[in-house]
Design a protein around this motif. Structure first.
Motif, PDB file in Angstrom:
ATOM      1  N   SER A 209       0.842  -1.189   0.000  1.00  0.00           N
ATOM      2  CA  SER A 209       0.000   0.000   0.000  1.00  0.00           C
ATOM      3  C   SER A 209       0.876   1.237   0.000  1.00  0.00           C
ATOM      4  O   SER A 209       1.817   1.338   0.783  1.00  0.00           O
ATOM      5  N   CYS A 210       0.555   2.165  -0.886  1.00  0.00           N
ATOM      6  CA  CYS A 210       1.308   3.421  -0.953  1.00  0.00           C
ATOM      7  C   CYS A 210       0.973   4.308   0.242  1.00  0.00           C
ATOM      8  O   CYS A 210       1.851   4.925   0.830  1.00  0.00           O
ATOM      9  N   GLU A 211      -0.295   4.374   0.595  1.00  0.00           N
ATOM     10  CA  GLU A 211      -0.730   5.239   1.685  1.00  0.00           C
ATOM     11  C   GLU A 211      -0.439   4.625   3.051  1.00  0.00           C
ATOM     12  O   GLU A 211      -0.237   5.339   4.032  1.00  0.00           O
ATOM     13  N   LYS A 212      -0.422   3.278   3.127  1.00  0.00           N
ATOM     14  CA  LYS A 212      -0.176   2.603   4.400  1.00  0.00           C
ATOM     15  C   LYS A 212       0.924   1.554   4.228  1.00  0.00           C
ATOM     16  O   LYS A 212       0.686   0.344   4.293  1.00  0.00           O
ATOM     17  N   PRO A 213       2.166   2.005   4.008  1.00  0.00           N
ATOM     18  CA  PRO A 213       3.252   1.050   3.742  1.00  0.00           C
ATOM     19  C   PRO A 213       3.530   0.106   4.902  1.00  0.00           C
ATOM     20  O   PRO A 213       4.056  -0.984   4.694  1.00  0.00           O
ATOM     21  N   TYR A 214       3.144   0.497   6.124  1.00  0.00           N
ATOM     22  CA  TYR A 214       3.379  -0.339   7.298  1.00  0.00           C
ATOM     23  C   TYR A 214       2.607  -1.653   7.241  1.00  0.00           C
ATOM     24  O   TYR A 214       2.917  -2.618   7.946  1.00  0.00           O
ATOM     25  N   LEU A 215       1.581  -1.744   6.379  1.00  0.00           N
ATOM     26  CA  LEU A 215       0.805  -2.982   6.281  1.00  0.00           C
ATOM     27  C   LEU A 215       1.616  -4.136   5.710  1.00  0.00           C
ATOM     28  O   LEU A 215       1.273  -5.295   5.906  1.00  0.00           O
ATOM     29  N   TYR A 216       2.717  -3.818   5.004  1.00  0.00           N
ATOM     30  CA  TYR A 216       3.556  -4.905   4.482  1.00  0.00           C
ATOM     31  C   TYR A 216       4.145  -5.712   5.632  1.00  0.00           C
ATOM     32  O   TYR A 216       4.072  -6.939   5.652  1.00  0.00           O
ATOM     33  N   LYS A 217       4.747  -5.050   6.590  1.00  0.00           N
ATOM     34  CA  LYS A 217       5.376  -5.756   7.705  1.00  0.00           C
ATOM     35  C   LYS A 217       4.370  -6.234   8.745  1.00  0.00           C
ATOM     36  O   LYS A 217       4.581  -7.239   9.419  1.00  0.00           O
ATOM     37  N   GLN A 218       3.260  -5.518   8.875  1.00  0.00           N
ATOM     38  CA  GLN A 218       2.276  -5.895   9.896  1.00  0.00           C
ATOM     39  C   GLN A 218       1.540  -7.183   9.550  1.00  0.00           C
ATOM     40  O   GLN A 218       1.071  -7.890  10.444  1.00  0.00           O
ATOM     41  N   ASN A 219       1.430  -7.504   8.263  1.00  0.00           N
ATOM     42  CA  ASN A 219       0.767  -8.734   7.825  1.00  0.00           C
ATOM     43  C   ASN A 219       1.796  -9.802   7.453  1.00  0.00           C
ATOM     44  O   ASN A 219       2.962  -9.496   7.164  1.00  0.00           O
ATOM     45  N   ASN A 220       1.350 -11.063   7.443  1.00  0.00           N
ATOM     46  CA  ASN A 220       2.222 -12.149   6.982  1.00  0.00           C
ATOM     47  C   ASN A 220       2.499 -12.024   5.495  1.00  0.00           C
ATOM     48  O   ASN A 220       1.669 -11.511   4.727  1.00  0.00           O
ATOM     49  N   ARG A 221       3.658 -12.538   5.090  1.00  0.00           N
ATOM     50  CA  ARG A 221       4.000 -12.691   3.680  1.00  0.00           C
ATOM     51  C   ARG A 221       4.346 -14.158   3.437  1.00  0.00           C
ATOM     52  O   ARG A 221       4.707 -14.869   4.365  1.00  0.00           O
ATOM     53  N   ILE A 222       4.242 -14.600   2.207  1.00  0.00           N
ATOM     54  CA  ILE A 222       4.564 -16.003   1.923  1.00  0.00           C
ATOM     55  C   ILE A 222       6.083 -16.214   1.919  1.00  0.00           C
ATOM     56  O   ILE A 222       6.827 -15.441   1.339  1.00  0.00           O
ATOM     57  N   GLU A 263      -0.243 -23.309  -3.024  1.00  0.00           N
ATOM     58  CA  GLU A 263      -0.663 -23.352  -1.627  1.00  0.00           C
ATOM     59  C   GLU A 263       0.407 -22.750  -0.723  1.00  0.00           C
ATOM     60  O   GLU A 263       1.611 -22.865  -1.000  1.00  0.00           O
ATOM     61  N   ILE A 264      -0.028 -22.110   0.350  1.00  0.00           N
ATOM     62  CA  ILE A 264       0.889 -21.525   1.330  1.00  0.00           C
ATOM     63  C   ILE A 264       1.523 -22.650   2.144  1.00  0.00           C
ATOM     64  O   ILE A 264       0.820 -23.449   2.768  1.00  0.00           O
ATOM     65  N   ALA A 265       2.867 -22.704   2.144  1.00  0.00           N
ATOM     66  CA  ALA A 265       3.578 -23.750   2.890  1.00  0.00           C
ATOM     67  C   ALA A 265       4.281 -23.195   4.127  1.00  0.00           C
ATOM     68  O   ALA A 265       4.516 -23.922   5.091  1.00  0.00           O
ATOM     69  N   ASP A 266       4.632 -21.911   4.105  1.00  0.00           N
ATOM     70  CA  ASP A 266       5.272 -21.271   5.252  1.00  0.00           C
ATOM     71  C   ASP A 266       5.172 -19.762   5.057  1.00  0.00           C
ATOM     72  O   ASP A 266       4.975 -19.284   3.938  1.00  0.00           O
ATOM     73  N   VAL A 267       5.296 -18.995   6.138  1.00  0.00           N
ATOM     74  CA  VAL A 267       5.114 -17.542   6.052  1.00  0.00           C
ATOM     75  C   VAL A 267       6.194 -16.794   6.832  1.00  0.00           C
ATOM     76  O   VAL A 267       6.797 -17.334   7.758  1.00  0.00           O
ATOM     77  N   TYR A 268       6.427 -15.557   6.396  1.00  0.00           N
ATOM     78  CA  TYR A 268       7.147 -14.586   7.207  1.00  0.00           C
ATOM     79  C   TYR A 268       6.099 -13.938   8.112  1.00  0.00           C
ATOM     80  O   TYR A 268       5.095 -13.415   7.615  1.00  0.00           O
ATOM     81  N   ARG A 269       6.307 -13.987   9.405  1.00  0.00           N
ATOM     82  CA  ARG A 269       5.296 -13.533  10.348  1.00  0.00           C
ATOM     83  C   ARG A 269       5.143 -12.015  10.354  1.00  0.00           C
ATOM     84  O   ARG A 269       6.131 -11.264  10.359  1.00  0.00           O
ATOM     85  N   GLY A 270       3.892 -11.552  10.375  1.00  0.00           N
ATOM     86  CA  GLY A 270       3.615 -10.135  10.500  1.00  0.00           C
ATOM     87  C   GLY A 270       3.808  -9.664  11.930  1.00  0.00           C
ATOM     88  O   GLY A 270       3.714 -10.462  12.868  1.00  0.00           O
ATOM     89  N   THR A 271       4.080  -8.387  12.093  1.00  0.00           N
ATOM     90  CA  THR A 271       4.305  -7.835  13.435  1.00  0.00           C
ATOM     91  C   THR A 271       3.009  -7.580  14.189  1.00  0.00           C
ATOM     92  O   THR A 271       3.023  -7.397  15.408  1.00  0.00           O
ATOM     93  N   LYS A 272       1.868  -7.579  13.477  1.00  0.00           N
ATOM     94  CA  LYS A 272       0.601  -7.253  14.128  1.00  0.00           C
ATOM     95  C   LYS A 272      -0.519  -8.228  13.780  1.00  0.00           C
ATOM     96  O   LYS A 272      -1.284  -8.624  14.661  1.00  0.00           O
ATOM     97  N   TYR A 273      -0.611  -8.611  12.509  1.00  0.00           N
ATOM     98  CA  TYR A 273      -1.722  -9.451  12.072  1.00  0.00           C
ATOM     99  C   TYR A 273      -1.218 -10.834  11.651  1.00  0.00           C
ATOM    100  O   TYR A 273      -0.057 -11.002  11.266  1.00  0.00           O
ATOM    101  N   ASP A 274      -2.120 -11.818  11.698  1.00  0.00           N
ATOM    102  CA  ASP A 274      -1.776 -13.184  11.291  1.00  0.00           C
ATOM    103  C   ASP A 274      -2.443 -13.545   9.975  1.00  0.00           C
ATOM    104  O   ASP A 274      -2.713 -14.715   9.696  1.00  0.00           O
ATOM    105  N   ASP A 275      -2.728 -12.536   9.158  1.00  0.00           N
ATOM    106  CA  ASP A 275      -3.295 -12.759   7.829  1.00  0.00           C
ATOM    107  C   ASP A 275      -2.155 -12.805   6.812  1.00  0.00           C
ATOM    108  O   ASP A 275      -1.261 -11.957   6.840  1.00  0.00           O
ATOM    109  N   THR A 276      -2.186 -13.781   5.910  1.00  0.00           N
ATOM    110  CA  THR A 276      -1.141 -13.918   4.893  1.00  0.00           C
ATOM    111  C   THR A 276      -1.630 -13.317   3.578  1.00  0.00           C
ATOM    112  O   THR A 276      -2.720 -13.657   3.101  1.00  0.00           O
ATOM    113  N   CYS A 277      -0.810 -12.437   3.009  1.00  0.00           N
ATOM    114  CA  CYS A 277      -1.217 -11.645   1.847  1.00  0.00           C
ATOM    115  C   CYS A 277      -0.266 -11.867   0.668  1.00  0.00           C
ATOM    116  O   CYS A 277       0.948 -11.998   0.845  1.00  0.00           O
ATOM    117  N   ILE A 278      -0.835 -11.892  -0.516  1.00  0.00           N
ATOM    118  CA  ILE A 278      -0.060 -11.870  -1.752  1.00  0.00           C
ATOM    119  C   ILE A 278      -0.668 -10.786  -2.635  1.00  0.00           C
ATOM    120  O   ILE A 278      -1.855 -10.833  -2.954  1.00  0.00           O
TER     121      ILE A 278
END
Length: 296
Positions: A209-222, A263-278
């Motif tokens: 997100s351009c307006e909320k860049p912190y959402l990248y780290k706050q949410n899980n990534r694959i 399918e999601i096999a493992d994630v980088y953990r978010g600092t705030k949320y446990d939702d995994t985003c692509i």
């Protein structure tokens, strides 16, 4: 002995070439929607030149000082003054921005390297590609998905799997299962109009997100994905880098045109949320090296 030295030198040179990161400094040609003919990145400045069309309030070539800044791991270009309206597709209803989100990757093509560079202003949600010579948007939007195991709904916002072929920011697919979504996934349908077998998946990881860049780290990534050929049954677990920049994972082990299950096999953990985003995931044909291999 001399032969051994020569082999060692060749190996070291090869490692240096492939290990070093690349710069997007240089000349780039905007897409067809821009009135600007080309842009030049020179380290600390951007020059943009009008040739075929020149706005009344613009000189033939304009240079703007800029610097790279990072917001929550995302790369932005902070400019000394606002971008001209002509760059932002002449949208007079939207204020031009002086801060741009940059997402870049180098595509390894048979005729040489080309840079995929996406830039979005913080003032509106439509992505503006400075240059995308090797990504054709017509191809990207024609991916079809099915059998999505889940997706997140927040109020009136639905993070559906169809978002995966949308280049807009802040529109990822987000799994909707309890926990981090390990095992959740979707199927990318075989493209019936093409007999070519995709060699990789082109991915933009996380919630961008351009307006909320912190959402990248706050949410899980694959971190790892399981890729399976639905017809052949061939399957592998593949690593995904923790970067928002375009990257590819090699699926060349699938040798015939077929539907592909991801399918999601493992994630980088978010600092705030446990939702995994692509943010983006399509079948693709050329290797893409991300501008940076990790989030700062």
């Amino acid at each position: 002995m001399k032969k051994l030295y020569l082999i060692a030198i060749c190996i070291l040179l090869s490692c240096a070439l492939y290990a070093q990161n690349f710069s997007f400094d240089g000349k780039y040609y905007p897409d067809l929607y821009s009135t600007v003919d080309y842009l030049i990145f020179n380290g600390n400045s951007i020059s943009y030149k009008y040739e075929s069309y020149e706005p009344k309030d613009a000189k033939e070539e304009i240079s703007v000082a800029c610097k790279k800044i990072y917001k929550d791991g995302l790369l932005f270009l902070q400019m000394s003054k606002r971008f001209p309206y002509s760059i932002t597709e002449c949208r007079k209803d939207v204020p031009a921005s002086d801060c741009l989100l940059v997402l870049a990757g180098r595509s390894m093509l048979s005729h040489g390297d080309e840079v995929l560079l996406f830039v979005e202003t913080s003032d509106f949600n439509d992505p503006y590609p400075f240059v995308c010579p090797s990504i054709k948007f017509v191809d990207l939007v024609l991916r079809e998905y099915e059998d999505c195991s889940s997706y997140l709904v927040e109020g009136d916002r639905e993070y559906k799997v169809e978002n995966l072929c949308n280049c807009k920011m802040a529109t990822p697919w987000v799994e909707g299962a309890p926990g981090s979504g390990i095992g959740e996934g979707f199927t990318i349908k075989k493209q019936n109009y093409s007999q070519a077998v995709p060699s990789c998946l082109l991915i933009m990881n996380g919630y961008i997100s351009c307006e909320k860049p912190y959402l990248y780290k706050q949410n899980n990534r694959i971190k790892k994905i399981k890729v399976t050929g639905v017809k052949s049954g061939k399957s592998k677990i593949l690593d995904v880098l923790d970067t928002p920049h375009p990257q590819t994972v090699d699926i060349s082990f699938i040798t015939e045109p077929e539907d592909i299950r991801v399918e999601i096999a493992d994630v980088y953990r978010g600092t705030k949320y446990d939702d995994t985003c692509i943010n983006f995931c399509v079948t693709y044909h050329n290797k893409v090296i991300p501008y940076e291999s990790s989030v700062r």
